[in-house]
Motif scaffolding. Structure first.
Motif, mmCIF file in Angstrom:
data_model
loop_
_atom_site.group_PDB
_atom_site.id
_atom_site.type_symbol
_atom_site.label_atom_id
_atom_site.label_comp_id
_atom_site.label_asym_id
_atom_site.label_seq_id
_atom_site.Cartn_x
_atom_site.Cartn_y
_atom_site.Cartn_z
ATOM 1 N N ALA A 75 0.833 -1.204 0.000
ATOM 2 C CA ALA A 75 0.000 0.000 0.000
ATOM 3 C C ALA A 75 0.866 1.253 0.000
ATOM 4 C CB ALA A 75 -0.930 -0.008 1.215
ATOM 5 N N ARG A 76 1.926 1.231 0.787
ATOM 6 C CA ARG A 76 2.818 2.396 0.835
ATOM 7 C C ARG A 76 3.477 2.628 -0.525
ATOM 8 N NH1 ARG A 76 5.772 0.852 4.806
ATOM 9 N NH2 ARG A 76 4.546 1.900 6.394
ATOM 10 N N ASP A 77 3.898 1.557 -1.175
ATOM 11 C CA ASP A 77 4.517 1.694 -2.496
ATOM 12 C C ASP A 77 3.530 2.250 -3.516
ATOM 13 O OD1 ASP A 77 6.904 0.715 -1.519
ATOM 14 O OD2 ASP A 77 6.579 -1.327 -2.246
ATOM 15 N N LEU A 78 2.275 1.773 -3.457
ATOM 16 C CA LEU A 78 1.273 2.209 -4.419
ATOM 17 C C LEU A 78 0.798 3.636 -4.157
ATOM 18 C CD1 LEU A 78 -0.933 -1.026 -4.647
ATOM 19 C CD2 LEU A 78 0.614 -0.144 -6.398
ATOM 20 N N CYS A 79 0.757 4.024 -2.890
ATOM 21 C CA CYS A 79 0.234 5.344 -2.528
ATOM 22 C C CYS A 79 1.279 6.440 -2.592
ATOM 23 C CB CYS A 79 -0.368 5.301 -1.121
ATOM 24 S SG CYS A 79 -1.891 4.335 -0.997
ATOM 25 N N GLY A 80 2.550 6.094 -2.431
ATOM 26 C CA GLY A 80 3.570 7.127 -2.385
ATOM 27 C C GLY A 80 3.331 8.049 -1.198
ATOM 28 N N ASP A 81 3.220 9.343 -1.471
ATOM 29 C CA ASP A 81 2.989 10.281 -0.372
ATOM 30 C C ASP A 81 1.504 10.539 -0.114
ATOM 31 O OD1 ASP A 81 2.465 11.647 -2.669
ATOM 32 O OD2 ASP A 81 3.708 13.391 -2.214
ATOM 33 N N LEU A 82 0.626 9.794 -0.786
ATOM 34 C CA LEU A 82 -0.811 9.920 -0.552
ATOM 35 C C LEU A 82 -1.226 9.067 0.649
ATOM 36 C CD1 LEU A 82 -2.049 9.718 -4.253
ATOM 37 C CD2 LEU A 82 -1.865 11.769 -2.832
ATOM 38 N N PRO A 83 -2.308 9.431 1.332
ATOM 39 C CA PRO A 83 -2.647 8.758 2.590
ATOM 40 C C PRO A 83 -3.388 7.440 2.401
ATOM 41 C CG PRO A 83 -4.231 10.487 2.149
ATOM 42 C CD PRO A 83 -3.189 10.592 1.063
ATOM 43 N N PHE A 84 -3.117 6.501 3.294
ATOM 44 C CA PHE A 84 -3.913 5.290 3.438
ATOM 45 C C PHE A 84 -3.900 4.921 4.908
ATOM 46 C CE2 PHE A 84 0.304 3.486 3.377
ATOM 47 C CZ PHE A 84 0.220 2.373 4.198
ATOM 48 N N GLY A 85 -4.788 4.019 5.292
ATOM 49 C CA GLY A 85 -4.835 3.581 6.678
ATOM 50 C C GLY A 85 -5.040 2.089 6.787
ATOM 51 N N VAL A 86 -5.017 1.592 8.022
ATOM 52 C CA VAL A 86 -5.249 0.183 8.310
ATOM 53 C C VAL A 86 -6.408 0.071 9.287
ATOM 54 C CG1 VAL A 86 -4.303 -1.915 9.351
ATOM 55 C CG2 VAL A 86 -2.870 -0.498 7.874
ATOM 56 N N VAL A 112 2.418 3.143 10.159
ATOM 57 C CA VAL A 112 1.140 3.510 9.532
ATOM 58 C C VAL A 112 0.608 4.768 10.204
ATOM 59 C CG1 VAL A 112 -1.241 2.780 9.137
ATOM 60 C CG2 VAL A 112 0.630 1.133 8.888
ATOM 61 N N ARG A 113 0.253 5.758 9.413
ATOM 62 C CA ARG A 113 -0.125 7.064 9.971
ATOM 63 C C ARG A 113 -1.573 7.125 10.441
ATOM 64 N NH1 ARG A 113 0.516 11.612 6.039
ATOM 65 N NH2 ARG A 113 0.091 10.081 4.404
ATOM 66 N N PHE A 114 -2.442 6.286 9.853
ATOM 67 C CA PHE A 114 -3.867 6.378 10.176
ATOM 68 C C PHE A 114 -4.419 4.981 10.456
ATOM 69 C CE2 PHE A 114 -2.879 9.785 7.106
ATOM 70 C CZ PHE A 114 -3.032 10.867 7.972
ATOM 71 N N VAL A 115 -5.146 4.853 11.562
ATOM 72 C CA VAL A 115 -5.692 3.573 11.976
ATOM 73 C C VAL A 115 -7.174 3.738 12.262
ATOM 74 C CG1 VAL A 115 -5.628 1.754 13.732
ATOM 75 C CG2 VAL A 115 -3.491 2.820 12.956
ATOM 76 N N VAL A 136 -5.766 7.880 15.396
ATOM 77 C CA VAL A 136 -6.712 6.769 15.554
ATOM 78 C C VAL A 136 -8.143 7.275 15.414
ATOM 79 C CG1 VAL A 136 -7.548 4.949 17.088
ATOM 80 C CG2 VAL A 136 -5.110 5.546 17.063
ATOM 81 N N MET A 137 -8.863 6.660 14.496
ATOM 82 C CA MET A 137 -10.280 6.925 14.273
ATOM 83 C C MET A 137 -11.050 5.680 14.703
ATOM 84 S SD MET A 137 -12.138 7.776 10.614
ATOM 85 C CE MET A 137 -11.947 6.105 9.970
ATOM 86 N N HIS A 138 -11.954 5.830 15.663
ATOM 87 C CA HIS A 138 -12.690 4.674 16.187
ATOM 88 C C HIS A 138 -14.120 4.698 15.659
ATOM 89 C CE1 HIS A 138 -13.457 1.288 18.734
ATOM 90 N NE2 HIS A 138 -14.386 1.914 19.427
ATOM 91 N N LYS A 139 -14.574 3.554 15.132
ATOM 92 C CA LYS A 139 -15.919 3.433 14.559
ATOM 93 C C LYS A 139 -16.855 2.778 15.565
ATOM 94 C CE LYS A 139 -16.406 0.638 11.045
ATOM 95 N NZ LYS A 139 -16.221 0.188 9.661
ATOM 96 N N VAL A 140 -18.015 3.409 15.777
ATOM 97 C CA VAL A 140 -18.954 2.940 16.796
ATOM 98 C C VAL A 140 -20.373 2.904 16.224
ATOM 99 C CG1 VAL A 140 -17.561 3.851 18.686
ATOM 100 C CG2 VAL A 140 -19.327 5.290 17.677
ATOM 101 N N PRO A 141 -21.255 2.069 16.834
ATOM 102 C CA PRO A 141 -22.634 1.972 16.356
ATOM 103 C C PRO A 141 -23.618 2.820 17.158
ATOM 104 C CG PRO A 141 -22.184 0.125 17.784
ATOM 105 C CD PRO A 141 -20.929 0.968 17.768
#
Length: 340
Positions: A75-86, A112-115, A136-141
């Motif tokens: 993912a890092r190779d494909l994104c370069g300096d663009l953001p991705f998360g896990v 990883v910069r974003f989780v 960290v972004m937490h997803k809740v219901p």
């Protein structure tokens, strides 16, 4: 021979709407493509990044550290300096079969910069992730879970309403109510998810105080998703009326496509609501979902999808979907401006 000229600097696309989410992630449009069970991989995350949003590859289905580490590096190779998360999904209660501690360590070690976390509270894992510099972004219901996540120190929350695919939680509260109440009760930035699949809804979320929207179902039929064409065709043929809630008897509500499995599970739950997960497990396991993604047969298994299926009509690339969302967002904004 003279050296090849240096590559020109990247010129970022114009920011469509600036919010706390676009500032945090470095994106141009306030949409987040959340983790999608077994389907969100490095290729999908990179497609999101190139389209100007952020995508999260899912970590839990990787069997060992090495395979997860390899996907993050891809993912890092494909994104370069663009953001991705896990995305790190946790069961409501810890299990001896979980690998959460190791997943967190690998994510931290890889920088990883974003989780995106989901399930039970991420509090035990925040020190490791924060020390590694992750946001960290937490997803809740539900909103009460968002307030708890805020209290333990996450950077952002996602509140998904009853319309969402996957697990909408125990309370049948919709996204529009969550959005307006969150404005009153939260101090940290929040996103709204659940039934969101149109650019006008993104604008509405911003108007109610959200920093953006989370979408899952809208991207399920994208060309970058590694699933059978038959699976995607079934999603495109379905509408907002073609999902149902199962697993209510074990307090793990799940919204999926209506099919043979959901009908059988409904019968089992009605017949013996106190039986627990045991009788249901053979029909709702992840193995069945994997078969569906591989062979395209959506007549069986838990095929997770939300009411945003009403916006899914044909396979498109992630970039095409995002451009449609931006056009819808702009049209809704113009219509709103005309009212004042």
């Amino acid at each position: 021979m003279s050296p090849a000229p240096a590559a020109p600097p990247r010129t970022p696309a114009a920011v469509v709407a600036r919010t706390a989410a676009t500032d945090l992630f470095g994106t141009r449009f306030p949409v987040v493509a959340g983790g999608l069970q077994f389907l969100a991989d490095a290729t999908y995350a990179a497609a999101c990044a190139r389209a100007g949003i952020i995508g999260f590859l899912t970590s839990n289905h990787f069997p060992d550290d090495a395979s997860l580490r390899a996907e993050i590096r891809k993912a890092r190779d494909l994104c370069g300096d663009l953001p991705f998360g896990v995305n790190i999904a946790m069961l409501p209660r810890s299990s001896e079969h979980e690998r959460i501690e190791r997943i967190v360590e690998v994510v931290a070690e890889e920088g990883v910069r974003f989780v995106e976390t989901t399930g039970r509270s991420p509090e035990p894992y925040l020190p490791v992730l924060k020390a590694a510099g992750a946001k960290v972004m937490h997803k809740v219901p539900g909103l009460k879970y968002a307030e708890k996540a805020q209290s333990v120190g996450v950077d952002m929350v996602v509140i998904v309403g009853w319309e969402c695919g996957g697990h909408p939680g125990p309370n049948a509260i919709g996204s529009i109510v969550n959005a307006a109440l969150a404005r009153q009760r939260l101090r940290i930035p929040y996103l709204i998810g659940g039934g969101i699949g149109h650019g006008a809804q993104v604008l509405a979320a911003l108007a109610m105080g959200a920093s953006g929207a989370l979408m899952g179902t809208r991207f399920l039929a994208s060309t970058e998703i590694p699933a059978h064409d038959g699976y995607k065709a079934a999603l495109c043929a379905a509408s907002e009326n073609d999902t149902t809630i199962s697993l209510w008897s074990v307090r793990n509500n799940a919204r999926t496509l209506i099919n043979e499995t959901t009908r059988l599970v409904a019968e089992l739950e009605r017949a013996n609501p106190d039986a627990g997960i045991g009788p249901l497990l053979p029909h709702v396991s992840g193995a069945a979902a994997r078969r569906t993604y591989a062979d395209g047969d959506t007549s069986r298994g838990m095929v997770y999808a939300g009411q945003a299926l009403g916006f899914v009509s044909k396979p498109q690339s992630v970039a095409e979907i995002v451009e449609d969302l931006i056009a819808e967002f702009a049209a809704a904004r113009a219509q709103l401006d005309a009212c004042f």
